[in-house]
Design a protein around this motif. Structure first.
Motif, mmCIF file in Angstrom:
data_model
loop_
_atom_site.group_PDB
_atom_site.id
_atom_site.type_symbol
_atom_site.label_atom_id
_atom_site.label_comp_id
_atom_site.label_asym_id
_atom_site.label_seq_id
_atom_site.Cartn_x
_atom_site.Cartn_y
_atom_site.Cartn_z
ATOM 1 N N LEU A 73 0.837 -1.213 0.000
ATOM 2 C CA LEU A 73 0.000 0.000 0.000
ATOM 3 C C LEU A 73 0.868 1.259 0.000
ATOM 4 O O LEU A 73 0.550 2.242 -0.691
ATOM 5 C CB LEU A 73 -0.934 -0.032 1.220
ATOM 6 C CG LEU A 73 -1.964 1.083 1.298
ATOM 7 C CD1 LEU A 73 -2.837 1.143 0.060
ATOM 8 C CD2 LEU A 73 -2.842 0.895 2.542
ATOM 9 N N GLU A 74 1.940 1.209 0.760
ATOM 10 C CA GLU A 74 2.862 2.347 0.806
ATOM 11 C C GLU A 74 3.412 2.627 -0.597
ATOM 12 O O GLU A 74 3.448 3.769 -1.045
ATOM 13 C CB GLU A 74 3.993 1.969 1.748
ATOM 14 C CG GLU A 74 4.691 3.133 2.405
ATOM 15 C CD GLU A 74 5.797 2.590 3.315
ATOM 16 O OE1 GLU A 74 5.455 1.846 4.262
ATOM 17 O OE2 GLU A 74 6.969 2.888 3.044
ATOM 18 N N SER A 77 0.717 4.083 -2.825
ATOM 19 C CA SER A 77 0.430 5.476 -2.470
ATOM 20 C C SER A 77 1.506 6.393 -3.036
ATOM 21 O O SER A 77 1.206 7.454 -3.588
ATOM 22 C CB SER A 77 0.359 5.660 -0.951
ATOM 23 O OG SER A 77 -0.598 4.795 -0.420
ATOM 24 N N GLN A 78 2.755 5.957 -2.931
ATOM 25 C CA GLN A 78 3.856 6.769 -3.482
ATOM 26 C C GLN A 78 3.661 7.017 -4.974
ATOM 27 O O GLN A 78 4.001 8.068 -5.487
ATOM 28 C CB GLN A 78 5.197 6.050 -3.287
ATOM 29 C CG GLN A 78 5.757 6.174 -1.884
ATOM 30 C CD GLN A 78 6.890 5.166 -1.628
ATOM 31 O OE1 GLN A 78 7.379 4.490 -2.535
ATOM 32 N NE2 GLN A 78 7.302 5.058 -0.378
ATOM 33 N N GLN A 80 0.764 7.054 -6.442
ATOM 34 C CA GLN A 80 -0.602 7.598 -6.635
ATOM 35 C C GLN A 80 -1.479 6.701 -7.500
ATOM 36 O O GLN A 80 -2.144 7.159 -8.442
ATOM 37 C CB GLN A 80 -0.516 8.997 -7.228
ATOM 38 C CG GLN A 80 0.208 9.951 -6.290
ATOM 39 C CD GLN A 80 0.425 11.307 -6.910
ATOM 40 O OE1 GLN A 80 0.955 11.414 -8.014
ATOM 41 N NE2 GLN A 80 -0.006 12.341 -6.213
ATOM 42 N N ALA A 100 -8.446 -0.141 1.280
ATOM 43 C CA ALA A 100 -7.860 1.069 0.678
ATOM 44 C C ALA A 100 -8.336 1.270 -0.765
ATOM 45 O O ALA A 100 -8.455 2.404 -1.228
ATOM 46 C CB ALA A 100 -6.342 0.973 0.715
ATOM 47 N N TYR A 101 -8.594 0.177 -1.471
ATOM 48 C CA TYR A 101 -9.001 0.268 -2.883
ATOM 49 C C TYR A 101 -10.393 -0.341 -3.097
ATOM 50 O O TYR A 101 -10.618 -1.060 -4.073
ATOM 51 C CB TYR A 101 -7.938 -0.402 -3.772
ATOM 52 C CG TYR A 101 -6.733 0.492 -3.961
ATOM 53 C CD1 TYR A 101 -6.694 1.447 -4.975
ATOM 54 C CD2 TYR A 101 -5.654 0.435 -3.086
ATOM 55 C CE1 TYR A 101 -5.605 2.299 -5.126
ATOM 56 C CE2 TYR A 101 -4.560 1.278 -3.231
ATOM 57 C CZ TYR A 101 -4.544 2.205 -4.249
ATOM 58 O OH TYR A 101 -3.467 3.058 -4.401
#
Ligand code: GAR
Length: 192
Positions: A73-74, A77-78, A80, A100-101
Motif C-alpha cells: 500500500l505504501e 500510495s507513493q 498515486q 484502501a481500494y
C-alpha cells in the motif's frame, strides 16, 4: 488513470495491457508499478525491460498478510495508484488492500465464473468436459474469484481440444477483454 498490475507468473496479460497502451488502443491509462509476490516471475522481467517500476516481495519474509500488504500500500500510495489490476496474481487480497481500494480492484480469470474458481481453471474445465468455457473480468472482494462480474467472453471447447490449444484461445480473449475493461473503467473515472 494510474494503475498497478499485480502478477505472479508469465505476465502475458500485463504485456497485453502494455501493448494496448503503446498502440493507443487504450488511452489515459498508465501502468505506474508492477507488483509481484515472485521476484523470479517473467512478468517482473517484462516490466524491467520497459522500465516500469517493480515492487517484489516474498510472503515468507513477512509475519502475515497485513504486514506485506501495508508495504504494498505504501508503494501504491507513493505512485498515486488509482486502480489495481490483478493479472495472474495467485493470492487472495487481504483487508488492507481491499479497504484502501474498495471497488477499485479488478481480476481476470480463465473461466466463466462462477464455474471453475481458483487454480487451473482451464484444466478444471477440460476435466469436467464442458463444451463452453471462457474468460471473466470482475471486481475483487475477499473471496476467491468472487465479486461482481464486469465482463465475460465465451470460448468453445471443440472436439480434439488440448490443454495447449485451449490456453491459447483463452489467452487471446483475456488479452482483448482485460484492456477493454480497463479502458471502460478509465472512461468512467474521467467522467467523474
Ligand atoms: C491468466 O490466465 C489469468 O486469467 C489467470 O492466470 C493466468 C496468468 O497468465 N488467473 C487466475 O487463474 C486467477 N484465479 P499471465 O501471467 O500470462 O497473464
Amino acid at each position: 488513470m494510474k494503475i498497478a498490475v499485480f502478477a505472479s507468473g508469465t505476465g502475458s496479460n500485463f504485456a497485453a495491457i502494455l501493448e494496448s497502451i503503446k498502440s493507443k488502443q487504450i488511452t489515459d491509462v498508465e501502468i505506474v508499478i508492477l507488483v509481484s509476490d515472485n521476484p523470479e516471475a517473467l512478468a517482473v522481467q517484462k516490466a524491467k525491460d520497459v522500465s516500469i517500476p517493480v515492487f517484489t516481495f516474498r510472503v515468507k519474509d513477512f509475519s502475515n498478510k497485513q504486514a506485506y500488504e501495508e508495504l504494498i500500500l505504501e508503494k501504491l500510495s507513493q505512485k498515486q495508484v488509482d486502480f489495481i489490476v490483478l493479472a495472474g496474481y495467485m493470492r487472495l487480497l487481504g483487508q488492507v488492500l481491499l479497504h484502501a481500494y474498495d471497488g477499485k480492484i479488478i481480476n481476470v480469470h480463465p473461466s466463466l465464473l462462477p464455474a471453475f474458481k481458483g487454480k487451473d481453471a482451464i484444466g478444471q474445465a477440460l476435466d469436467y468436459g464442458v463444451k463452453v468455457t471462457g474468460v471473466t473480468v470482475h471486481f475483487v472482494d475477499e473471496g476467491m474469484d468472487t465479486g461482481p462480474i464486469i465482463a465475460q467472453q465465451t470460448v468453445e471447447i471443440v472436439s480434439g481440444e488440448t490443454r495447449d490449444t485451449l490456453i491459447k484461445k483463452i489467452q487471446e480473449q483475456e488479452h482483448r477483454l482485460l484492456p477493454e475493461v480497463i479502458q471502460s473503467l478509465a472512461n468512467k473515472e474521467a467522467a467523474k
